[in-house]
Scaffold this active site. Sequence first.
Site, PDB file in Angstrom:
ATOM      1  N   SER A 110       0.843  -1.199   0.000  1.00  0.00           N
ATOM      2  CA  SER A 110       0.000   0.000   0.000  1.00  0.00           C
ATOM      3  C   SER A 110       0.872   1.241   0.000  1.00  0.00           C
ATOM      4  O   SER A 110       2.030   1.200   0.449  1.00  0.00           O
ATOM      5  CB  SER A 110      -0.899   0.014   1.252  1.00  0.00           C
ATOM      6  N   TYR A 126      -2.393   0.468  10.540  1.00  0.00           N
ATOM      7  CA  TYR A 126      -2.291  -0.134   9.207  1.00  0.00           C
ATOM      8  C   TYR A 126      -0.919   0.088   8.551  1.00  0.00           C
ATOM      9  O   TYR A 126      -0.336  -0.863   8.006  1.00  0.00           O
ATOM     10  CB  TYR A 126      -3.418   0.436   8.345  1.00  0.00           C
TER      11      TYR A 126
END
Length: 258
Positions: A143, A156
């Site tokens: 990501s 995250y």
Amino acid sequence: MNPRLEHKTALITGAASGIGGAIAELFAREGAALALLDVDVAAAAALARRLSDAGHHALAVHADVSDAEQVQHATAQALEALGRIDILINGAGINVFRDPLTLSDVDWQRNLGVNLQGAWHCTRALLPSMLEAGYGHVVNIASVHGHKIIPGSFPYPVAKHGLIGLTRALGLEYAARGIRVNSISPGLILTPAAERYFQSCPDPEAERLRQAELLPCKRIGTPEEVAYAALFLASDEARFINATDLLIDGGRSQLYHA
């Protein structure tokens, strides 16, 4: 022109929807035989049936990737059904965004368990057979959170930074033995999770437009665009690319400010 993955086999995690689903669809069209792994095995089975009905070879297997024992069982099923696994796509992931001071141990462990350990569990399970064959491609779906920190998104990014580190470390560890490990770092992509976020906003369309305006290209990415990057990295066309992360975010991470 021959299909780009003709005579290849692939195991895709998080395959039931979103980026994983788009990768499954594209890989099937490009000739790969597939094992579709997902915690939602009913959705994975529905996709496998649809692909099989279209003349492709696909089966569904169930596992929560955070559970090493479940992963071992699922990968054994896939290996038995397909004979070998040439390509592993670690696409399973969950969004965990919490205030650091109120983050529970359960959420901390779940974030790391799925987003980081899950990729390791699947890779570790398939490495022996790939090493025996002297051939294997692993693509981790990381990501932009693994490159830039967005306030309010903890923890995250911790897992995604770790996933890029795992990519580099394993890619170098096994480069001389026929194994390549790369990762892809998508930005905002129109996945079901993104759609759920938009629908949670007071004005979903206004938020969608606001997010698109933040991107240099003025549009949000699609799962299919990530899938084509995965196809390239998983194919022999990318045989000299290893331990590398590819950003797919419309250029937003290169902006000085937004």
